[in-house]
Design a protein around this motif. Sequence first.
Motif, mmCIF file in Angstrom:
data_model
loop_
_atom_site.group_PDB
_atom_site.id
_atom_site.type_symbol
_atom_site.label_atom_id
_atom_site.label_comp_id
_atom_site.label_asym_id
_atom_site.label_seq_id
_atom_site.Cartn_x
_atom_site.Cartn_y
_atom_site.Cartn_z
ATOM 1 N N ALA A 10 0.838 -1.208 0.000
ATOM 2 C CA ALA A 10 0.000 0.000 0.000
ATOM 3 C C ALA A 10 0.871 1.255 0.000
ATOM 4 C CB ALA A 10 -0.935 -0.010 1.209
ATOM 5 N N ALA A 11 1.962 1.235 0.748
ATOM 6 C CA ALA A 11 2.869 2.383 0.778
ATOM 7 C C ALA A 11 3.548 2.567 -0.578
ATOM 8 C CB ALA A 11 3.905 2.217 1.883
ATOM 9 N N ALA A 12 3.963 1.475 -1.177
ATOM 10 C CA ALA A 12 4.623 1.550 -2.487
ATOM 11 C C ALA A 12 3.664 2.069 -3.555
ATOM 12 C CB ALA A 12 5.165 0.183 -2.886
ATOM 13 N N GLN A 13 2.370 1.819 -3.377
ATOM 14 C CA GLN A 13 1.347 2.286 -4.326
ATOM 15 C C GLN A 13 0.866 3.694 -4.002
ATOM 16 O OE1 GLN A 13 -1.586 -0.792 -3.919
ATOM 17 N NE2 GLN A 13 -0.365 -2.300 -5.032
ATOM 18 N N GLY A 14 1.406 4.277 -2.930
ATOM 19 C CA GLY A 14 1.019 5.629 -2.565
ATOM 20 C C GLY A 14 -0.301 5.723 -1.822
ATOM 21 N N LYS A 15 -0.827 4.588 -1.369
ATOM 22 C CA LYS A 15 -2.109 4.583 -0.653
ATOM 23 C C LYS A 15 -1.965 4.997 0.805
ATOM 24 C CE LYS A 15 -4.122 1.059 -3.638
ATOM 25 N NZ LYS A 15 -4.615 -0.328 -3.726
ATOM 26 N N ILE A 16 -0.797 4.734 1.371
ATOM 27 C CA ILE A 16 -0.474 5.198 2.726
ATOM 28 C C ILE A 16 0.955 5.724 2.713
ATOM 29 C CG2 ILE A 16 -2.049 3.565 3.866
ATOM 30 C CD1 ILE A 16 0.456 2.010 4.798
ATOM 31 N N ALA A 17 1.264 6.566 3.660
ATOM 32 C CA ALA A 17 2.631 7.077 3.761
ATOM 33 C C ALA A 17 3.541 5.968 4.271
ATOM 34 C CB ALA A 17 2.672 8.266 4.714
ATOM 35 N N PRO A 18 4.717 5.818 3.689
ATOM 36 C CA PRO A 18 5.649 4.790 4.170
ATOM 37 C C PRO A 18 5.928 4.894 5.664
ATOM 38 C CG PRO A 18 6.416 5.649 2.079
ATOM 39 C CD PRO A 18 5.244 6.507 2.504
ATOM 40 N N ALA A 19 5.923 6.106 6.192
ATOM 41 C CA ALA A 19 6.189 6.304 7.628
ATOM 42 C C ALA A 19 5.084 5.723 8.496
ATOM 43 C CB ALA A 19 6.348 7.795 7.922
ATOM 44 N N ASN A 20 3.953 5.368 7.913
ATOM 45 C CA ASN A 20 2.835 4.809 8.688
ATOM 46 C C ASN A 20 2.828 3.292 8.740
ATOM 47 O OD1 ASN A 20 1.891 7.355 9.280
ATOM 48 N ND2 ASN A 20 0.482 7.402 7.545
ATOM 49 N N VAL A 21 3.735 2.652 8.013
ATOM 50 C CA VAL A 21 3.753 1.185 7.976
ATOM 51 C C VAL A 21 4.057 0.597 9.354
ATOM 52 C CG1 VAL A 21 4.917 -0.856 7.010
ATOM 53 C CG2 VAL A 21 4.275 1.052 5.516
ATOM 54 N N MET A 22 5.156 1.007 9.964
ATOM 55 C CA MET A 22 5.543 0.434 11.258
ATOM 56 C C MET A 22 4.544 0.800 12.360
ATOM 57 S SD MET A 22 7.573 -1.657 12.772
ATOM 58 C CE MET A 22 8.995 -1.832 11.727
ATOM 59 N N PRO A 23 4.089 2.060 12.451
ATOM 60 C CA PRO A 23 3.079 2.357 13.475
ATOM 61 C C PRO A 23 1.812 1.522 13.322
ATOM 62 C CG PRO A 23 4.043 4.398 12.692
ATOM 63 C CD PRO A 23 4.564 3.292 11.803
ATOM 64 N N ALA A 24 1.391 1.269 12.089
ATOM 65 C CA ALA A 24 0.191 0.454 11.878
ATOM 66 C C ALA A 24 0.425 -0.984 12.332
ATOM 67 C CB ALA A 24 -0.222 0.501 10.401
#
Length: 163
Positions: free
Chosen positions: A84-98
Amino acid sequence: MKVTRKAGKIEALRQTVKGLDATQGRVGWFPSAVYEKGQPVAGVAYVQEFGSPSRGIPPRSFMRTTAEDKRPDWADTVGKLTRAAAQGKIAPANVMPALCLAAEGHIRETITKIVAPPLKAATIAARKRRLADGGAGAKSSIAKPLVDTGIMLNTLTSEVETK
């Protein structure tokens, strides 16, 4: 050489994963989590997780068992979040917090489901005395391991650090 959309997506995925290498997530109890009299919640959680034979407290694993049980789910979640981050759907910085928030929820769920080993009669009696004296605690969970005042359950949190 022609750059295809697929190559661009792969590069975006690669960059997202590279960014994750610079982050570390932790789930648990941090110094701000303390009981009313100042006792660190992390210390109580540690004793409950591993037990204390000298104090007659059996282990009631909730961290290790959750990590073991949910490891495949967490790997799947990381994969989905990274894509999702790579597709621009979420910010990469939100991956670990999620991911950390998902782990928090799983650990809380495990804590609420633990019923064994049961509390000793003396522990239940002490809880009853404390409640009778106006102290904190839930009457409905008087015999439930790990859930007494709710402080341990409610102060479980996570933090993400970027290296």
